[in-house]
Design a protein around this motif. Structure first.
Motif, mmCIF file in Angstrom:
data_model
loop_
_atom_site.group_PDB
_atom_site.id
_atom_site.type_symbol
_atom_site.label_atom_id
_atom_site.label_comp_id
_atom_site.label_asym_id
_atom_site.label_seq_id
_atom_site.Cartn_x
_atom_site.Cartn_y
_atom_site.Cartn_z
ATOM 1 N N GLY A 111 39.683 49.997 -85.688
ATOM 2 C CA GLY A 111 40.700 49.383 -86.529
ATOM 3 C C GLY A 111 41.063 47.993 -86.049
ATOM 4 O O GLY A 111 41.316 47.093 -86.833
ATOM 5 N N GLY A 112 41.081 47.765 -84.760
ATOM 6 C CA GLY A 112 41.373 46.455 -84.196
ATOM 7 C C GLY A 112 40.302 45.442 -84.545
ATOM 8 O O GLY A 112 40.581 44.289 -84.843
ATOM 9 N N ILE A 141 38.045 40.920 -87.916
ATOM 10 C CA ILE A 141 37.032 40.470 -88.883
ATOM 11 C C ILE A 141 37.702 39.932 -90.148
ATOM 12 O O ILE A 141 37.288 38.905 -90.692
ATOM 13 N N MET A 142 38.756 40.576 -90.610
ATOM 14 C CA MET A 142 39.476 40.118 -91.802
ATOM 15 C C MET A 142 40.127 38.753 -91.561
ATOM 16 O O MET A 142 40.099 37.884 -92.430
ATOM 17 N N ILE A 143 40.686 38.537 -90.387
ATOM 18 C CA ILE A 143 41.319 37.251 -90.071
ATOM 19 C C ILE A 143 40.273 36.140 -90.047
ATOM 20 O O ILE A 143 40.490 35.063 -90.602
ATOM 21 N N ALA A 196 37.620 31.464 -92.734
ATOM 22 C CA ALA A 196 36.401 30.891 -93.327
ATOM 23 C C ALA A 196 36.611 30.569 -94.804
ATOM 24 O O ALA A 196 36.187 29.515 -95.287
ATOM 25 N N ILE A 197 37.276 31.444 -95.526
ATOM 26 C CA ILE A 197 37.540 31.212 -96.950
ATOM 27 C C ILE A 197 38.424 29.979 -97.129
ATOM 28 O O ILE A 197 38.147 29.116 -97.962
ATOM 29 N N PHE A 198 39.497 29.869 -96.333
ATOM 30 C CA PHE A 198 40.359 28.690 -96.415
ATOM 31 C C PHE A 198 39.578 27.422 -96.112
ATOM 32 O O PHE A 198 39.769 26.401 -96.759
#
Length: 110
Positions: A17-18, A23-25, A30-32
């Motif tokens: 979970g960590g 990975i989401m952060i 990257a998207i920003f």
């Protein structure tokens, strides 16, 4: 023994979970970067290139909306003629080249 296996399985799930949160952060950053920061930097470089290519006689508009023609180019400023015998000094960073559109050309013919 069963209790030990249950504890180990719970620890593995917490560790996984960590990593998924990390990975989401990273994905959000990257998207920003690709959708916001990179295009702004590219546009900023294009504007700077256009400002550096301006020379005497070029039509410009200031950030305040004043249209004129460059009379003199200095290190950090332009001397811009906005009316006959009326010259003002404008900072280079607040000047944009005028792009004539077909509507502007039609208005000039009238």
């Amino acid at each position: 023994m069963n209790t030990l296996l249950t504890i180990l399985a719970a620890e593995q799930q917490q560790a996984a979970g960590g990593y998924s949160g990390l990975i989401m952060i990273v994905a959000m950053i990257a998207i920003f970067y690709f959708f916001m920061i990179r295009p702004q930097n590219k546009k900023k470089k294009e504007i700077e290139k256009a400002r550096n290519s301006l020379e005497k006689g070029s039509k410009v508009v200031s950030a305040g909306g004043i249209y004129g023609r460059i009379v003199e180019v200095r290190d950090t400023t332009f001397m811009v003629e906005i009316a006959p015998n009326t010259v003002i000094k404008i900072e280079k960073s607040s000047v944009y080249p005028v792009v004539e559109t077909t509507d502007t050309k039609k208005d000039a013919k009238k």
